[in-house]
Design a protein around this motif. Sequence first.
Motif, short mmCIF file in Angstrom:
data_model
loop_
_atom_site.label_atom_id
_atom_site.label_comp_id
_atom_site.label_asym_id
_atom_site.label_seq_id
_atom_site.Cartn_x
_atom_site.Cartn_y
_atom_site.Cartn_z
N GLU A 8 0.91 -1.31 0.45
CA GLU A 8 0.06 0.19 0.24
C GLU A 8 0.85 1.75 0.17
O GLU A 8 0.59 2.14 -0.62
N THR A 9 2.04 1.49 1.05
CA THR A 9 2.89 2.12 0.34
C THR A 9 3.37 3.07 0.07
O THR A 9 3.62 3.75 -1.62
N ILE A 10 3.61 0.88 -1.57
CA ILE A 10 4.22 2.02 -3.05
C ILE A 10 3.30 2.19 -3.73
O ILE A 10 3.78 3.49 -4.79
N LEU A 11 2.63 1.60 -3.18
CA LEU A 11 1.70 2.36 -4.59
C LEU A 11 0.57 3.38 -4.11
O LEU A 11 0.58 4.28 -4.62
N GLY A 12 0.96 4.42 -2.92
CA GLY A 12 1.14 6.18 -2.25
C GLY A 12 1.94 6.36 -3.56
O GLY A 12 1.58 7.04 -4.44
N HIS A 13 3.32 5.65 -3.00
CA HIS A 13 3.89 6.23 -4.10
C HIS A 13 4.02 7.56 -5.67
O HIS A 13 4.01 7.62 -6.09
N ILE A 14 3.67 5.53 -5.59
CA ILE A 14 3.45 5.60 -7.79
C ILE A 14 2.35 6.27 -7.89
O ILE A 14 2.31 7.58 -8.77
N LYS A 15 1.04 6.82 -6.86
CA LYS A 15 0.13 7.39 -7.90
C LYS A 15 0.56 9.12 -7.65
O LYS A 15 0.15 9.69 -8.11
N ARG A 16 1.13 9.71 -6.45
CA ARG A 16 1.80 10.63 -5.89
C ARG A 16 2.53 11.13 -6.43
O ARG A 16 2.89 12.98 -7.11
N CYS A 17 3.13 10.24 -8.43
CA CYS A 17 4.62 10.34 -8.70
C CYS A 17 3.99 11.28 -9.83
O CYS A 17 2.87 11.06 -10.47
N LEU A 18 5.23 12.44 -10.33
CA LEU A 18 4.73 13.77 -11.03
C LEU A 18 5.89 13.45 -12.41
O LEU A 18 5.62 14.73 -13.18
N SER A 19 6.79 13.29 -12.11
CA SER A 19 8.72 13.57 -12.94
C SER A 19 8.69 11.88 -13.17
O SER A 19 8.48 10.94 -12.68
N SER A 48 1.20 4.23 -14.77
CA SER A 48 1.54 6.34 -14.05
C SER A 48 3.08 6.06 -15.51
O SER A 48 2.59 7.63 -15.04
N CYS A 49 3.21 5.63 -15.85
CA CYS A 49 4.77 5.78 -16.94
C CYS A 49 3.42 6.68 -17.83
O CYS A 49 4.07 7.35 -18.47
N SER A 50 3.04 5.62 -18.20
CA SER A 50 2.38 6.09 -19.28
C SER A 50 1.25 7.82 -19.34
O SER A 50 1.76 8.09 -20.98
N ALA A 51 1.69 7.33 -18.34
CA ALA A 51 0.24 9.14 -18.38
C ALA A 51 1.31 9.93 -18.76
O ALA A 51 0.44 11.26 -19.04
N LEU A 52 2.44 9.54 -18.10
CA LEU A 52 3.53 11.13 -18.04
C LEU A 52 4.25 11.07 -19.39
O LEU A 52 5.30 11.89 -19.13
N SER A 53 3.79 10.27 -20.06
CA SER A 53 4.96 9.71 -21.29
C SER A 53 5.93 9.29 -21.62
O SER A 53 6.80 9.57 -22.55
N TYR A 54 6.59 8.26 -19.98
CA TYR A 54 7.73 7.49 -19.97
C TYR A 54 7.57 6.61 -20.58
O TYR A 54 8.03 5.73 -19.24
N ILE A 55 7.27 6.28 -21.90
CA ILE A 55 6.72 4.85 -22.08
C ILE A 55 8.00 3.99 -22.06
O ILE A 55 7.81 2.81 -22.31
N ASP A 56 9.12 4.28 -22.74
CA ASP A 56 10.67 3.78 -22.07
C ASP A 56 10.18 3.59 -20.78
O ASP A 56 10.75 2.01 -20.77
#
Length: 559
Positions: A8-19, A48-56
């Motif tokens: 759950e902690t990791i999931l929370g961090h993933i959802k807050r990622c903006l870069s 999350s990567c896809s939403a921020l266009s970091y597909i690589d």
Amino acid sequence: MYVLTLKETILGHIKRCLSQKSLESVYASMVKTNMTQDCFLMNQFISSCSALSYIDLASSAFAHMENPNALVYNALIRGCVHCYYPDHALGFYIRMLRNNVMPTSYSFSSLIKACTLLMDSAFGKALHGHIWKCGFDSHVFVQTTLVEFYSTLGDVSGSRRVFDVMPERDVFAWTTMISALVRDGDMNSAGKLFDEMPEKNIATWNAMIDGYAKLGDAESAEFLFNQMPARDIIAWTTMMKCYLRNKKYSDVVTLFHDMIDKGMIPDEVTMTTVISACAHLGALDLGKEVHLYLMLHEFDLDVYIGSSLIDMYAKCGSIDRSLLVFYKLQNKNLFCWNSIIDGLATHGYAEEALRMFGEMERKRIRPNAVTFISILSACTHAGFVEEGRCWFMSMIQDYCITPQVEHYGCMVDLYSKAGLLEDALEMVQNMTVEPNSFIWGALLSGCKLHKNMEIAHIAVQNLLALEPSNSGHYSLLVNMYAEVNRWSEVARIRTAMKDLGVEKRCPGSSCVEINKRVHVFAASDTYHPSYSQLHLLLAELDDHLRLAGYVREPGSILY
């Protein structure tokens, strides 16, 4: 007290990622805690990567998974489509099948979109077979994606076959099918389907209105617009663009005011449309009012609105305001430069137009075919024959722009006005495109100006072949014969016009703007309520012209 688990902690961090940096940090934590094989977390991370266009980054993380499930594959396929890597999406689908991972309905909706982006008919049809084989042919959103796929590839009959066998259809399926028929120009079938549609949304109404507008059927578009139970900004703008396309410029302005009165907030496309209508009307006061509205409501003066304002002020006779808007623009694209160069050329500021063109080149903005129409027009207005000839050759040799009929028209007009009628005729005869009525008309006008009856006959013969029922060509020839007192020829042409049934069908008309309203007066129109007032104003203007020394050219009077 509830304690968050590591997952759950990791999931929370993933959802807050903006870069990308924060995503890489979270992934490093997942590697340390051996969470990179957790399909649920990897699904969230790849999404999350896809939403921020970091597909690589998403692909790299996926490559280290040992047994990704369908959810992870779906997230990566959807991300590839979102980031415009449709070929990668199809490649991951093939790997998915090879690894015996069963696709879901969500897999197919993204895959069909990938085929649509690639315009890959063969792969799309193969996927259609997979959809049927996997039993997803009853899923509404999958079938709707197929309808869109076939219509994008130009196979509207394929779209209709998918639509007709759908066991269930939601409002999006109906709208997609109707939009496909509209794009194909089949408004008859679209109209029938629209009438059958059990529940219509605004998007469907807008699609129908836009379809009629593109066919020039303003009456049907207007009927639907008036029937709409609710209208969004797209509906209002679509109807305005319909009026604009059909040259009903006053209706555009009226509709704009009606929209404002209804409390609707226009967008940039709406404003560009109404500004264009003001330009065609030559309604300066209305144009100023729209410009004021833009400033009061803090619209961003981008290149589209900016170029529209430049064009509007120039067409309304206010080149100073046009220049003011141009110089105030923070960013200028080719449209802005073209608009100001054309405005200066139209107002007779040929040298200024050419200087502006030089400034545009120094800014490293490459001109296009439209730019050179304005440059050649400027040379025509100023009588710069040699300059016009040089720019015409430069357009071909230096900029590799193939001359179109408009460029030839400018050159023929330039030569004709300068009295170089033989050069003009030679250019017409050597054109790489078929000369139209404008070309021959420019040559005929030059013949009238310089009283060359021999070339005038050649021009008239070609004009009559192109437009046999146009009375203007006959009238111009009649004037030419009348000016040299060849009255027998005048009588002969008049008789020929009568025998052929050629007459002026539409009376000449003039527009005048009074108190932000545009009034149209037809020739010999005595029915307008302001006729007597306008008649006195025109008489007063005529007196001022005579006092200023203006003498009417006798040749301009139609004998």
